[in-house]
Design an enzyme around this catalytic site. Structure first.
Site, short mmCIF file in Angstrom:
data_model
loop_
_atom_site.label_atom_id
_atom_site.label_comp_id
_atom_site.label_asym_id
_atom_site.label_seq_id
_atom_site.Cartn_x
_atom_site.Cartn_y
_atom_site.Cartn_z
N ASP A 28 0.85 -1.18 0.00
CA ASP A 28 0.00 0.00 0.00
C ASP A 28 0.89 1.24 0.00
OD1 ASP A 28 -3.22 0.52 1.00
OD2 ASP A 28 -1.82 2.21 1.10
N ASN A 86 -12.94 -3.35 2.67
CA ASN A 86 -13.87 -2.24 2.83
C ASN A 86 -14.89 -2.28 1.69
OD1 ASN A 86 -12.42 -1.30 5.07
ND2 ASN A 86 -11.02 -0.14 3.77
N VAL A 95 -11.36 2.74 -3.74
CA VAL A 95 -11.02 2.26 -5.08
C VAL A 95 -12.02 1.15 -5.44
CG1 VAL A 95 -9.25 1.21 -6.54
CG2 VAL A 95 -8.56 2.76 -4.70
N HIS A 99 -10.35 -5.31 -3.11
CA HIS A 99 -9.00 -5.49 -2.58
C HIS A 99 -9.08 -5.87 -1.12
CE1 HIS A 99 -10.20 -1.27 -2.44
NE2 HIS A 99 -9.52 -1.15 -1.30
N HIS A 101 -6.92 -5.75 2.34
CA HIS A 101 -5.75 -5.21 3.03
C HIS A 101 -5.16 -6.31 3.91
CE1 HIS A 101 -6.78 -0.82 2.37
NE2 HIS A 101 -7.97 -1.36 2.20
P1 AMP Z 1 -9.72 1.36 0.40
O1 AMP Z 1 -9.82 2.62 1.21
O2 AMP Z 1 -10.12 0.13 1.13
O3 AMP Z 1 -10.46 1.51 -0.93
O4 AMP Z 1 -8.20 1.17 0.09
C1 AMP Z 1 -7.55 1.73 -1.00
C2 AMP Z 1 -6.08 1.69 -0.67
O5 AMP Z 1 -5.35 1.89 -1.86
C3 AMP Z 1 -5.62 2.76 0.31
O6 AMP Z 1 -5.07 2.14 1.47
C4 AMP Z 1 -4.56 3.53 -0.47
O7 AMP Z 1 -3.47 3.95 0.32
C5 AMP Z 1 -4.15 2.52 -1.52
N1 AMP Z 1 -3.58 3.07 -2.73
C6 AMP Z 1 -4.05 4.12 -3.47
N2 AMP Z 1 -3.27 4.32 -4.53
C7 AMP Z 1 -2.28 3.38 -4.49
C8 AMP Z 1 -1.15 3.08 -5.32
N3 AMP Z 1 -0.88 3.77 -6.44
N4 AMP Z 1 -0.35 2.06 -4.95
C9 AMP Z 1 -0.59 1.36 -3.83
N5 AMP Z 1 -1.65 1.58 -3.02
C10 AMP Z 1 -2.47 2.60 -3.34
#
Ligand code: AMP
Length: 113
Positions: A28, A86, A95, A99, A101
């Site tokens: 992340d 999430n 996003v 995914h 975590h």
């Molecule tokens: P969520 O809030 O569950 O949708 O998690 C999205 C995650 O994607 C967050 O923890 C961000 O820090 C992570 N994230 C966003 N852009 C990138 C990226 N380019 N590379 C790696 N992680 C990312």
């Protein structure tokens, strides 16, 4: 294309820690724990609430089994780790590409803030 599809396609750089035919795991960009990795399906499922049918079931099952395998490989097997998915606005999803975590490396408070 989602942000994570672009990472899968190597259009955006990422620190990749695991890959197979179905999933990709990478660190992340904004870690919330000493080890914070995301594991995503290569084929987009927008969120767990929209997973449906046998193909998605197989993908989600594989994703979770590989999340545990990645955690073990990163040295979290003994000390433990948390897997978080999430879903939607109140779930903190930012996003729209499923995914999971993988968080570990220190004791994690529960419930999170
Ligand atoms: P969520 O809030 O569950 O949708 O998690 C999205 C995650 O994607 C967050 O923890 C961000 O820090 C992570 N994230 C966003 N852009 C990138 C990226 N380019 N590379 C790696 N992680 C990312």
């Amino acid at each position: 294309m989602t942000l994570f599809e672009k990472i899968v396609a190597r259009q955006i750089p990422a620190d990749i820690v695991y890959e197979d035919d179905l999933v990709l795991a990478f660190r992340d960009i904004n870690p919330q724990a000493p080890t914070h990795v995301l594991i995503v399906p290569k084929r987009v499922i927008p969120r767990i609430g929209e997973a449906a049918g046998p193909a998605d079931q197989a993908t989600v099952g594989h994703l979770l089994v590989q999340a545990a395998a990645v955690a073990r490989r990163l040295g979290l097997g003994e000390t433990g780790y948390r897997l978080v998915i999430n879903n939607g606005t109140d779930g903190g999803e930012t996003v729209p590409h499923l995914h999971c975590h993988i968080l570990g490396g220190r004791p994690l408070a529960w419930p999170p803030g």
